[in-house]
Design a protein around this motif. Sequence first.
Motif, short mmCIF file in Angstrom:
data_model
loop_
_atom_site.label_atom_id
_atom_site.label_comp_id
_atom_site.label_asym_id
_atom_site.label_seq_id
_atom_site.Cartn_x
_atom_site.Cartn_y
_atom_site.Cartn_z
N LEU A 151 -3.32 2.31 -2.17
CA LEU A 151 -4.40 1.40 -1.81
C LEU A 151 -5.20 0.93 -3.02
O LEU A 151 -5.55 -0.24 -3.15
CB LEU A 151 -5.33 2.08 -0.81
N ILE B 198 -0.34 5.85 1.11
CA ILE B 198 -1.28 4.72 1.10
C ILE B 198 -2.67 5.19 0.67
O ILE B 198 -3.34 4.59 -0.16
CB ILE B 198 -1.36 4.06 2.49
N PHE C 27 -6.82 -2.23 5.35
CA PHE C 27 -6.23 -0.89 5.34
C PHE C 27 -6.34 -0.23 6.71
O PHE C 27 -5.36 0.34 7.23
CB PHE C 27 -6.93 -0.03 4.28
N SER D 265 1.20 7.81 6.08
CA SER D 265 -0.07 7.25 5.60
C SER D 265 -0.54 7.88 4.30
O SER D 265 -1.33 7.28 3.56
CB SER D 265 -1.16 7.39 6.66
N LYS E 246 -10.52 -5.49 1.82
CA LYS E 246 -9.29 -4.70 1.69
C LYS E 246 -9.39 -3.45 2.55
O LYS E 246 -8.39 -2.99 3.12
CB LYS E 246 -9.05 -4.34 0.22
N GLU E 247 -10.62 -2.90 2.65
CA GLU E 247 -10.80 -1.71 3.47
C GLU E 247 -10.50 -2.00 4.94
O GLU E 247 -9.84 -1.20 5.63
CB GLU E 247 -12.23 -1.17 3.32
N HIS F 197 -14.63 2.28 0.84
CA HIS F 197 -13.71 2.50 1.96
C HIS F 197 -14.38 3.36 3.04
O HIS F 197 -14.31 3.04 4.23
CB HIS F 197 -12.44 3.18 1.45
N MET G 83 0.83 -1.21 0.00
CA MET G 83 0.00 0.00 0.00
C MET G 83 0.86 1.25 0.00
O MET G 83 0.50 2.27 -0.59
CB MET G 83 -0.94 0.00 1.20
#
Length: 202
Positions: free
Chosen positions: A23, A98, A53, A95, A49-50, A112, A18
Amino acid sequence: MQQKPARIRILDAAHELMTTLGLARVTTKEIARTAGCSEAALYKYFASKEELFVDVLRERLGPLLERLTAEPGERGVEENLTEIARRAALFYEQSFPIAASLYAEPQLKRRHEQAMREMGSGPHIPIQGLDAYLRAEQRAGRIHPSADTFAAASLFLGACAERAFAYDATEEARPPLDTFAPAFARTLLRGISPEAGPPEAS
């Protein structure tokens, strides 16, 4: 050497991919392959995937957020704000790569955001935490009684986030944390301290 547990390997792989790819471009299949497990094994630990994350942010970058709040009276307000600025700026710096790609994929961004709401997470949480700290200091008399603590928290964390965003596409170096954090803490505190607080609303 004993291999790390599958969940840890998945988080490590997700964090790496990521950060380097963003992402939106990373697939759970690619994360599983990098982690040395099957995609089915990944879904045993993470529903989406969320969710993965959010857990990457919480478990890999979360320690940076541990002092985005503080107990009133624990050290001085300026010292606390300096440490909060340092940690917040570093969190956003790490972050941002990402999360930035989310804005290029509206459908993924909506999924997300829905996942974040369902998990009670989101970028507003640090603002709420810092606001709560500032209000506690206000009740203790260390912040001006008319200061808008929510506005102050939003400005404070917004500047930390902007430090990550504004310099990402330039060749200029970001302001060093060791100078940015104390300077910004002092600047904000001048506007909300009991001695030089904002004027009463008319």
